[in-house]
Design a protein around this motif. Structure first.
Motif, short mmCIF file in Angstrom:
data_model
loop_
_atom_site.label_atom_id
_atom_site.label_comp_id
_atom_site.label_asym_id
_atom_site.label_seq_id
_atom_site.Cartn_x
_atom_site.Cartn_y
_atom_site.Cartn_z
N LYS A 195 0.83 -1.22 0.00
CA LYS A 195 0.00 0.00 0.00
C LYS A 195 0.86 1.26 0.00
CE LYS A 195 -3.95 2.07 0.29
NZ LYS A 195 -4.82 2.08 -0.88
N GLU A 199 0.78 4.12 -2.86
CA GLU A 199 0.49 5.52 -2.55
C GLU A 199 1.59 6.44 -3.05
OE1 GLU A 199 -2.12 7.08 -0.72
OE2 GLU A 199 -3.13 5.23 -1.25
N LYS B 2 -15.49 5.12 5.38
CA LYS B 2 -15.21 3.72 5.07
C LYS B 2 -13.87 3.60 4.36
CE LYS B 2 -17.03 -0.16 2.52
NZ LYS B 2 -17.69 -0.42 1.24
N ASN B 3 -13.64 4.57 3.47
CA ASN B 3 -12.39 4.58 2.70
C ASN B 3 -11.18 4.71 3.62
OD1 ASN B 3 -11.11 4.43 0.34
ND2 ASN B 3 -11.89 6.35 -0.51
N TYR B 4 -11.34 5.52 4.63
CA TYR B 4 -10.25 5.77 5.57
C TYR B 4 -9.81 4.48 6.25
CZ TYR B 4 -7.96 7.76 9.70
OH TYR B 4 -7.10 8.06 10.69
N GLN B 6 -10.51 1.48 5.27
CA GLN B 6 -10.06 0.52 4.26
C GLN B 6 -8.57 0.73 3.96
OE1 GLN B 6 -12.40 0.75 0.74
NE2 GLN B 6 -12.16 -1.42 0.26
N ASN B 7 -8.18 2.00 3.87
CA ASN B 7 -6.77 2.32 3.62
C ASN B 7 -5.88 1.77 4.71
OD1 ASN B 7 -6.48 3.52 1.20
ND2 ASN B 7 -6.83 5.61 1.93
N GLN B 10 -5.69 -1.98 4.45
CA GLN B 10 -4.82 -2.41 3.35
C GLN B 10 -3.36 -2.23 3.69
OE1 GLN B 10 -6.05 -0.34 -0.12
NE2 GLN B 10 -7.48 -1.94 -0.77
#
Lengths: 373, 188
Positions: A195, A199, B2-4, B6-7, B10
């Motif tokens: 990740k 990024e 939700k994205n936060y 999920q990041n 990951q």
């Protein structure tokens, strides 16, 4: 409020800097942390390649072509040798063609391994670099038993190769390819899908299709921008039309088409394709044959000129040779793919942060030996 | 929102995957796969231990060596060298003088008064070894180990000592051999 005004600051990167991949100086004008202008200053590694060629015979030029792109020396001499052979109208034996393709593809893998490893190094991933160098080392070992040298081979000759494949080369090759295929998945797990790496590299340094074409960028950098152009496929030279392989292009899986991650990904996928080519070549190569059969007694091409281009790991590598009928070429001009890639840097790096410059530069995979010649 | 998360998820998973690979490598490392403390310890045999028998090498690149007793002074190596690091002086000798034979039975007609190889200039392209008719110039080690063992530790404190002089005739020898009849001539 006339007191506060932003002044542009000029920053110097290089010539001695580990992230410039050689001796390259970058004059960077920054507005805060945003880059407003970037000028590469080249010529620190100029070694008079073209002037040397005017005073050397055709065979003696080959070690000098090796030294231009020292990461992929086989591919460089491959292009030169093919050009001279076409000028002299020499047909090389079948076995030589296969050996050359095997060596060129091996060197492509080795070159891409170095490119990916140092790109990881530029963004801060140290471990994958060591793993990739370990695998590159095994390819260099294969070169070493074949021609004695590990980096600058002088292996491709006009009309043949210097030595036949050594004992145990085939077995070692198959063994290496089997293990290496598994290792590529490992690289993807440790670096490509990481990740932090994504990024850092996705959506950074986007090179649109038209910019790449305008600047004459070729090779993996062009394919990363989504253009399906590979000389091995589109203008097959040597015996590349006999092999089945795909041309990977950047599709913008992680960000947008033409970003740093796409260029990285294209190289990683190209290693898979090279493995496919080597496997087919190892299966089809004629077991018998004299590699010195077509060596000319004296390399003395007739009067005339030729431009011949091949697909080196960095892109479209061309040689323009003018012959005046003597054993010495009148002129040898080299069209370097890394040079065009560097010329596009100022266009694609403008507007990005200062820390992105080195990432973009690393993703272009330049070799200064080839730029300055 | 939700994205936060999920990041973060990951990042953690991909990092752990990478960590797993490095740990696997740590335990899987080949035995003895460690850095060699070079000047103190060396590989048991001179070549690097890369899994191939050095006899199976096609060729090796190392220090150049000349069997000067076999050299006939044809200067083919000098002409083949792209950087000009080989320098040969061959003197004509009177017809009656017998310089002996090479190991392959060729009569030597020229007296080699100078055979210098400048290893600081050499670029290890190996082009000089191919045209030699007597196979007397070669790189040491590898397939040539029987003729000359591998020599890669020839670093010197002074640059001039990297110019290797292979000619073994003294000035007195040259005078004695070449001055028997009055004609003394150097061919170029």
């Amino acid at each position: 409020m006339g007191l506060v005004h932003a002044e542009e600051m000029t920053l110097n990167i290089g010539p001695q800097h580990p992230s410039t991949h050689g001796v390259l100086r970058l004059k960077v004008k920054t507005d805060g942390e945003i880059i407003s202008e970037i000028t590469p200053v080249i010529g620190y590694l100029h070694r008079c390649f073209e002037k040397h060629c005017e005073n050397l015979s055709y065979e003696q030029v080959i070690p000098f072509t090796d030294r231009c792109d020292y990461i992929a020396a086989m591919n460089n001499s491959f292009g030169y040798v093919l050009a001279v052979e076409k000028l002299m109208d020499i047909q090389v034996p079948e076995r030589v063609e296969y050996i050359r393709v095997i060596m060129a593809e091996y060197n492509r893998i080795a070159s891409h391994l170095l490119a990916l490893g140092t790109f990881g190094l530029d963004v801060g991933a140290y471990t994958p670099f060591l793993y990739m160098f370990r695998d590159r080392e095994r390819i260099l070992d294969l070169f070493e038993i074949t021609c004695g040298a590990r980096l600058l081979y002088n292996y491709m000759w006009v009309g043949g190769v210097s030595h036949d494949l050594p004992l145990g080369f085939m077995e070692a090759s198959y063994r290496f390819l089997d293990e290496f295929e598994k290792n590529i998945n490992e690289y993807h797990n440790i670096l490509s899908y990481n990740k932090i790496f994504i990024e850092r590299s996705a959506d950074v340094g986007i090179m649109p299709k038209d910019v790449a074409i305008d600047y004459g960028v070729t090779g993996p950098n062009l394919r990363g921008s989504g253009v399906k152009w590979d000389l091995r496929k589109d203008e097959p030279y040597s015996i590349y039309n006999r092999f089945k392989f795909d041309v990977p292009v950047g599709t913008g899986i992680m960000g947008s088409v033409g970003d740093c991650w796409d260029r990285y990904w294209v190289r990683a996928e190209e290693m898979q394709e090279s493995i496919k080519i080597i496997r087919q070549a190892l299966d089809k190569i004629p077991r018998e044959g004299n590699v010195h059969e077509a060596l000319p007694k004296k390399v003395r091409p007739p009067k005339g000129s030729i431009y011949f281009r091949t697909e080196s790991p960095r892109g479209d590598l061309g040689y323009y040779i003018i012959s005046d009928g003597t054993p010495t070429p009148l002129r040898v001009k080299m069209r370097s793919p890394a040079f065009t890639a560097l010329s596009a840097l100022s266009e694609i790096a403008t507007g990005w942060m200062l820390s992105d410059v080195l990432v973009i530069l690393g993703s272009l995979d330049i070799v200064l030996g080839e730029i300055d010649r | 929102m939700k994205n936060y998360f999920q990041n973060i998820w990951q990042s953690i998973t991909t990092l752990l995957i990478g960590l797993g690979i490095t740990i696997k490598h740590m335990f899987k490392a080949r035995k003895g796969n460690v850095t060699l403390q070079y000047p103190e310890e060396k590989w048991p045999r001179p070549e690097r231990n890369i899994g191939f028998d050095p006899k199976n090498y096609n060729i090796i690149r190392s220090k150049l060596h000349v069997d000067i007793d076999d050299c006939i002074g044809c200067r083919k190596c000098e002409r083949a060298c792209p950087v000009g690091c080989i320098k040969i002086d061959a003197l004509k000798v009177p017809k009656e003088t017998d310089l002996g034979l090479t190991s392959s039975g060729t009569t030597k007609r020229l007296l080699i008064s100078r055979f210098d190889i400048d290893m600081t200039e050499c670029m290890f392209c190996n082009l000089c070894t191919y045209p030699c008719p007597e196979d007397c110039i070669f790189m040491t080690g590898g397939p040539n180990s029987e003729k000359q063992p591998l020599d890669y530790e020839y670093s010197q404190y002074d640059r001039s000592r990297l110019i290797f002089k292979f000619a073994n005739v003294t000035k007195n020898d040259i005078r004695r051999i070449t001055t028997a009849p009055p004609v003394q001539q150097e061919i170029l």
